[in-house]
Design a protein around this motif. Structure first.
Motif, PDB file in Angstrom:
ATOM      1  N   VAL A  91      40.140 -46.365-116.163  1.00 10.26           N
ATOM      2  CA  VAL A  91      39.445 -47.572-115.728  1.00 10.26           C
ATOM      3  C   VAL A  91      40.350 -48.773-115.978  1.00 10.26           C
ATOM      4  CG1 VAL A  91      38.281 -48.081-117.930  1.00 10.26           C
ATOM      5  CG2 VAL A  91      37.203 -48.771-115.781  1.00 10.26           C
ATOM      6  N   THR A  92      40.224 -49.784-115.151  1.00  8.77           N
ATOM      7  CA  THR A  92      40.947 -51.027-115.399  1.00  8.77           C
ATOM      8  C   THR A  92      40.162 -51.865-116.409  1.00  8.77           C
ATOM      9  OG1 THR A  92      39.821 -52.258-113.648  1.00  8.77           O
ATOM     10  CG2 THR A  92      41.850 -51.064-113.031  1.00  8.77           C
ATOM     11  N   ALA A  93      40.843 -52.765-117.077  1.00  7.33           N
ATOM     12  CA  ALA A  93      40.173 -53.650-118.042  1.00  7.33           C
ATOM     13  C   ALA A  93      39.146 -54.528-117.335  1.00  7.33           C
ATOM     14  CB  ALA A  93      41.198 -54.501-118.775  1.00  7.33           C
ATOM     15  N   ASP A  94      39.464 -54.980-116.129  1.00 10.43           N
ATOM     16  CA  ASP A  94      38.542 -55.858-115.406  1.00 10.43           C
ATOM     17  C   ASP A  94      37.248 -55.125-115.045  1.00 10.43           C
ATOM     18  OD1 ASP A  94      40.106 -58.520-114.782  1.00 10.43           O
ATOM     19  OD2 ASP A  94      41.530 -56.872-114.532  1.00 10.43           O
ATOM     20  N   GLU A  95      37.378 -53.887-114.578  1.00 12.66           N
ATOM     21  CA  GLU A  95      36.182 -53.113-114.255  1.00 12.66           C
ATOM     22  C   GLU A  95      35.392 -52.791-115.521  1.00 12.66           C
ATOM     23  OE1 GLU A  95      34.077 -49.903-111.631  1.00 12.66           O
ATOM     24  OE2 GLU A  95      35.550 -51.371-110.980  1.00 12.66           O
ATOM     25  N   ALA A  96      36.094 -52.456-116.587  1.00  8.62           N
ATOM     26  CA  ALA A  96      35.417 -52.167-117.861  1.00  8.62           C
ATOM     27  C   ALA A  96      34.624 -53.376-118.326  1.00  8.62           C
ATOM     28  CB  ALA A  96      36.444 -51.747-118.914  1.00  8.62           C
ATOM     29  N   ALA A  97      35.202 -54.560-118.215  1.00  6.24           N
ATOM     30  CA  ALA A  97      34.507 -55.783-118.632  1.00  6.24           C
ATOM     31  C   ALA A  97      33.235 -55.993-117.813  1.00  6.24           C
ATOM     32  CB  ALA A  97      35.433 -56.985-118.500  1.00  6.24           C
ATOM     33  N   GLU A  98      33.275 -55.639-116.524  1.00  6.81           N
ATOM     34  CA  GLU A  98      32.088 -55.767-115.672  1.00  6.81           C
ATOM     35  C   GLU A  98      31.002 -54.761-116.064  1.00  6.81           C
ATOM     36  OE1 GLU A  98      32.921 -55.667-111.471  1.00  6.81           O
ATOM     37  OE2 GLU A  98      34.646 -57.007-111.727  1.00  6.81           O
TER      38      GLU A  98
END
Length: 188
Positions: free
Chosen positions: A117-124
């Protein structure tokens, strides 16, 4: 699209534990729970197990005793879960790969699936990023994902990308990987 529950009728069993690894927000717990429900398997969240056994939340363990102490007990509890007779899906903590001993445990006892997972998607995906120190600064989270990626890749027997995907779709791919590897088998 066929529902995964329809596609995988019947009972399945794991021939060895399956460890789900990846950055926080990759969906490790959601995937373990979904697969457990659909395939009739047992699952456990290693962080929740650790908190139960230690009678403290991980944030308090870090604050009171530091990361080294936490990693020591994480290793102990990971090995306890790996050795249990009940074979299960084990959703690990995001930093489990930071200790070579943990990678050795997972390789010795089971099969490891890296959920990317990307950090941006994880944050979402994470509803309360305030409780997650890495997400107080997205740049730190991005850097951490990149630093850990080689460790996740080295520890993994299989890789499944989760970015932009829903849990049932991710689970279908994980199940296929487990069937193809001979770790997940259908029982009569």
């Amino acid at each position: 699209m066929i529902c995964m529950a329809d596609e995988y009728q019947g009972k399945y069993k794991l021939l060895k534990p399956v460890f789900l690894i990846g950055f926080m927000g990759a969906g490790k717990t959601s995937v373990a729970q979904y697969l457990a429900n659909v395939l009739g398997l047992a699952s456990i969240d290693a962080d929740e197990y650790l908190e139960l056994m230690e009678d403290r939340v991980i944030a308090d363990i870090f604050a009171e005793d530091g990361e080294d102490y936490f990693r020591d007990i994480e290793t102990r509890h990971l090995e306890e879960l790996a050795k249990r007779k009940l074979v299960r899906l084990i959703a690990t903590g995001g930093g489990v790969i930071k200790r070579p001993a943990n990678i050795e445990i997972m390789h010795s006892y089971g099969y490891t699936v890296y959920l990317g997972v990307t950090a941006d998607e994880a944050a979402e995906r994470i509803p309360n990023t305030e409780s997650r120190p890495l997400f107080k600064n997205i740049d730190v989270a991005r850097k951490t994902v990149l630093e850990r990626m080689p460790l996740y890749e080295a520890a993994a027997d299989a890789y499944v990308e989760t970015t932009g995907r829903k849990v049932p779709d991710i689970c279908r791919e994980v199940a296929l990987r487990l069937i193809d590897s001979g770790v997940l088998v259908k029982v009569s």
